[in-house]
Design an enzyme around this catalytic site. Structure first.
Site, PDB file in Angstrom:
ATOM      1  N   LYS A  53       0.841  -1.207   0.000  1.00  0.00           N
ATOM      2  CA  LYS A  53       0.000   0.000   0.000  1.00  0.00           C
ATOM      3  C   LYS A  53       0.877   1.258   0.000  1.00  0.00           C
ATOM      4  O   LYS A  53       0.613   2.202  -0.745  1.00  0.00           O
ATOM      5  CB  LYS A  53      -0.922  -0.007   1.228  1.00  0.00           C
ATOM      6  CG  LYS A  53      -2.064  -1.013   1.099  1.00  0.00           C
ATOM      7  CD  LYS A  53      -2.772  -1.264   2.427  1.00  0.00           C
ATOM      8  CE  LYS A  53      -3.812  -2.372   2.279  1.00  0.00           C
ATOM      9  NZ  LYS A  53      -4.387  -2.788   3.573  1.00  0.00           N
ATOM     10  N   GLN A  97      -3.877  -1.024   9.785  1.00  0.00           N
ATOM     11  CA  GLN A  97      -3.961  -2.394   9.265  1.00  0.00           C
ATOM     12  C   GLN A  97      -4.538  -3.339  10.322  1.00  0.00           C
ATOM     13  O   GLN A  97      -4.067  -3.383  11.458  1.00  0.00           O
ATOM     14  CB  GLN A  97      -2.551  -2.855   8.833  1.00  0.00           C
ATOM     15  CG  GLN A  97      -2.513  -4.217   8.177  1.00  0.00           C
ATOM     16  CD  GLN A  97      -3.246  -4.261   6.833  1.00  0.00           C
ATOM     17  OE1 GLN A  97      -3.132  -3.365   6.021  1.00  0.00           O
ATOM     18  NE2 GLN A  97      -4.014  -5.317   6.613  1.00  0.00           N
ATOM     19  N   ASP A 120     -10.612   3.509   4.555  1.00  0.00           N
ATOM     20  CA  ASP A 120     -11.053   2.110   4.550  1.00  0.00           C
ATOM     21  C   ASP A 120     -12.579   2.005   4.608  1.00  0.00           C
ATOM     22  O   ASP A 120     -13.145   0.936   4.391  1.00  0.00           O
ATOM     23  CB  ASP A 120     -10.469   1.374   5.776  1.00  0.00           C
ATOM     24  CG  ASP A 120      -9.313   0.455   5.396  1.00  0.00           C
ATOM     25  OD1 ASP A 120      -9.209   0.085   4.210  1.00  0.00           O
ATOM     26  OD2 ASP A 120      -8.525   0.105   6.297  1.00  0.00           O
TER      27      ASP A 120
END
Ligand code: NAD
Length: 299
Positions: A53, A97, A120
């Site tokens: 990412k 994460q 997200d």
């Protein structure tokens, strides 16, 4: 035989557009989009995801910052970092994460992220916006948003009259995909581990999405002829034919059987997977556009 939906190619198109729009935004006097990733602990899969990412963010021309913290980082320290990133004007997107270590309340940390930086799409504000169809300003989770772009390539934007069956009801995949399909006028059924006669239900689907995490569970005779099949599953299984101890990735759909029946199908790997990271970049650019008082770019 079904058309194979090439997620790598569509993902690359999204990335190219992100790069172009980022260059335009920066040239127009705005700062470049900033993405902060936060990794706690040393889970190897998470390390790989976060590294890719960060790399992709740099490739897009973003300001990319990676925070790598030890596994014993306290919840309070993590919340403090999130607060700092919330206040940092050079950061538009914050990605923590998952999974987080067991001693940290993941919900508390995710809900501490400013909804405007929640690329997200896990903050309750964004979940609520998606659930109520306020898609103009919502951040939608990356994998479901990527699935929709793939479905659009096959079926167009308006899915009126089509039956969709989503297998899986997780908060990060199944439920948001179901909401997106509903927003696109599909008639949606969400199936899960308690659903009766899943094969018959699946056979009613013009659009069949599998997001379960069970290797090749969806068989060819579960697929309606001509259906669009989106396989979200990523499962690693032993592959003794490749040598001792070797493995391969398969989806939740028995691809060889399903491709004979479906109209279009995503492969694993190379289907939904590459879309997830592409949509993370798209969401970060969108956050930067909003911060600069601009409209949501179309993907
Ligand atoms: P999850 O474990 O949170 O949810 C699985 C869902 O499947 C649950 O709702 C459960 O009710 C349902 N389920 C379990 N067994 C079932 C059965 N026998 N019949 C019907 N339904 C059943 O998983 P998740 O996070 O939603 O992920 C699903 C899959 O998608 C996993 O393989 C995951 O690795 C993959 N995934 C891929 C991406 C990507 O980028 N391609 C992103 C996220 C998740």
């Amino acid at each position: 035989m079904a058309d194979i939906i090439d997620g790598r190619a569509v993902g690359e198109e999204v990335i190219e557009k992100v790069k172009r729009l980022t260059a335009e935004l920066t040239a127009a006097g705005g700062t470049n989009p900033g993405l902060a990733t936060v990794l706690v602990g040393e889970d190897p899969a998470s390390q790989v995801y976060v590294a890719s990412k960060s790399r992709k963010a740099k490739e897009c021309g973003f300001h990319s910052v990676q925070h790598t913290l030890p596994a014993d980082t306290s919840e309070a320290a993590l919340l403090e970092l999130v607060e700092r990133l919330n206040a940092d004007r050079s950061i538009n997107g914050i990605l923590v994460q998952l999974p987080l270590p067991a001693h940290v309340d993941a919900t508390k940390v995710i809900q501490a992220i400013s909804p405007e930086k929640d690329v997200d799409g896990f903050h309750f504000i964004n979940v609520g916006k998606l659930g109520t169809g306020a898609l103009d300003t919502a951040f939608v989770p990356c994998t479901p948003a990527g699935c929709m772009l793939l479905i659009e390539r096959v079926r167009g934007k308006d899915l009126s009259g089509l039956n969709a069956v989503v297998i899986g009801r997780s908060n990060i995949v199944g439920k948001p995909i179901a909401n997106l399909l509903l927003a696109a006028n599909c008639t949606v059924t969400v199936a899960h581990s308690r659903t009766k006669d899943l094969p018959a239900l699946a056979r009613s689907a013009d659009i069949l999405v599998a997001a379960v995490g069970r290797p090749e569970m969806v068989r060819g005779d579960w697929v309606k002829p001509g259906a669009t099949v989106i396989d979200v599953g990523i499962n690693r299984i032993p592959a003794p034919d490749k040598g001792e101890g070797k493995t391969r990735l398969v989806g939740d759909v028995a691809f060889a059987e399903a491709e004979k029946v479906a109209g279009a199908i995503t492969p694993v790997p190379g289907g939904v997977g590459p879309m997830t990271i592409a949509l993370l970049m798209a969401n970060t650019l969108t956050a930067a556009c909003f911060a600069a008082g601009r409209k949501r770019p179309a993907f």
